[in-house]
Design a protein around this motif. Sequence first.
Motif, mmCIF file in Angstrom:
data_model
loop_
_atom_site.group_PDB
_atom_site.id
_atom_site.type_symbol
_atom_site.label_atom_id
_atom_site.label_comp_id
_atom_site.label_asym_id
_atom_site.label_seq_id
_atom_site.Cartn_x
_atom_site.Cartn_y
_atom_site.Cartn_z
ATOM 1 N N UNK A 45 6.358 9.234 -1.314
ATOM 2 C CA UNK A 45 5.690 7.958 -1.042
ATOM 3 C C UNK A 45 4.751 7.563 -2.183
ATOM 4 N N UNK A 46 4.469 8.524 -3.086
ATOM 5 C CA UNK A 46 3.551 8.289 -4.199
ATOM 6 C C UNK A 46 4.305 8.165 -5.524
ATOM 7 N N UNK A 47 5.395 8.922 -5.648
ATOM 8 C CA UNK A 47 6.191 8.977 -6.871
ATOM 9 C C UNK A 47 7.590 8.448 -6.573
ATOM 10 N N UNK A 48 8.150 7.656 -7.486
ATOM 11 C CA UNK A 48 9.483 7.089 -7.268
ATOM 12 C C UNK A 48 10.595 8.065 -7.671
ATOM 13 N N UNK A 49 11.837 7.598 -7.580
ATOM 14 C CA UNK A 49 13.007 8.429 -7.868
ATOM 15 C C UNK A 49 13.079 8.869 -9.334
ATOM 16 N N UNK A 50 12.431 8.117 -10.220
ATOM 17 C CA UNK A 50 12.409 8.479 -11.644
ATOM 18 C C UNK A 50 11.257 9.424 -11.984
ATOM 19 N N UNK A 51 10.472 9.789 -10.980
ATOM 20 C CA UNK A 51 9.363 10.706 -11.203
ATOM 21 C C UNK A 51 8.104 10.034 -11.715
ATOM 22 N N UNK A 52 8.026 8.712 -11.595
ATOM 23 C CA UNK A 52 6.844 7.967 -12.027
ATOM 24 C C UNK A 52 6.059 7.505 -10.808
ATOM 25 N N UNK A 53 4.773 7.221 -11.022
ATOM 26 C CA UNK A 53 3.977 6.691 -9.926
ATOM 27 C C UNK A 53 4.580 5.384 -9.442
ATOM 28 N N UNK A 54 4.626 5.223 -8.134
ATOM 29 C CA UNK A 54 5.149 3.974 -7.577
ATOM 30 C C UNK A 54 4.273 2.810 -8.018
ATOM 31 N N UNK A 80 -12.346 18.454 -8.411
ATOM 32 C CA UNK A 80 -12.130 17.025 -8.597
ATOM 33 C C UNK A 80 -11.688 16.376 -7.295
ATOM 34 N N UNK A 81 -12.087 15.123 -7.104
ATOM 35 C CA UNK A 81 -11.592 14.349 -5.970
ATOM 36 C C UNK A 81 -10.532 13.380 -6.480
ATOM 37 N N UNK A 82 -9.381 13.410 -5.820
ATOM 38 C CA UNK A 82 -8.275 12.525 -6.141
ATOM 39 C C UNK A 82 -8.142 11.535 -5.001
ATOM 40 N N UNK A 83 -8.001 10.265 -5.334
ATOM 41 C CA UNK A 83 -7.843 9.228 -4.312
ATOM 42 C C UNK A 83 -6.512 8.531 -4.495
ATOM 43 N N UNK A 84 -5.747 8.443 -3.415
ATOM 44 C CA UNK A 84 -4.493 7.709 -3.401
ATOM 45 C C UNK A 84 -4.771 6.406 -2.663
ATOM 46 N N UNK A 85 -4.545 5.287 -3.352
ATOM 47 C CA UNK A 85 -4.906 3.988 -2.785
ATOM 48 C C UNK A 85 -3.723 3.037 -2.917
ATOM 49 N N UNK A 86 -3.172 2.597 -1.776
ATOM 50 C CA UNK A 86 -2.082 1.615 -1.871
ATOM 51 C C UNK A 86 -2.641 0.279 -2.353
ATOM 52 N N UNK A 87 -1.892 -0.383 -3.217
ATOM 53 C CA UNK A 87 -2.319 -1.691 -3.718
ATOM 54 C C UNK A 87 -2.254 -2.701 -2.582
ATOM 55 N N UNK A 88 -3.164 -3.640 -2.601
ATOM 56 C CA UNK A 88 -3.216 -4.690 -1.595
ATOM 57 C C UNK A 88 -2.775 -5.981 -2.252
ATOM 58 N N UNK A 89 -1.814 -6.643 -1.633
ATOM 59 C CA UNK A 89 -1.326 -7.907 -2.180
ATOM 60 C C UNK A 89 -1.298 -8.941 -1.062
ATOM 61 N N UNK A 90 -1.292 -10.144 -1.440
ATOM 62 C CA UNK A 90 -1.218 -11.203 -0.447
ATOM 63 C C UNK A 90 -1.722 -12.505 -1.031
ATOM 64 N N UNK A 91 -1.693 -13.492 -0.212
ATOM 65 C CA UNK A 91 -2.125 -14.762 -0.753
ATOM 66 C C UNK A 91 -2.633 -15.681 0.323
#
Length: 91
Positions: A45-54, A80-91
């Motif tokens: 859910x974080x990394x795509x099929x090519x192994x890159x960050x979504x 270290x603290x790592x934060x995973x944050x989904x981007x927010x989009x909309x209009x």
Amino acid sequence: MSVSVRIPTILRTYTGGESEVSASGDTLAAVLDDLDSNYSGIKGRIVDEQGELRRFVNVYVGNDDVRFLDSLATATPEGTQISVIPAVAGG
């Protein structure tokens, strides 16, 4: 190296509802591998099929966006603290 990973609400189904979990690894890639070994499927859910960050997932190591550092090769020092944050989009 143990780090803390903050999990967004949408991914908490993978962590049994936990908002913060521990993981090990000296780079973000290693941390995500460790995270996936304990919470199967979360890495996909974080990394795509090519192994890159979504595209619509932001990851921070400390206060720094890894896209402006070394991406998945970004170092993750002990504590270290790592934060995973989904981007927010909309209009």
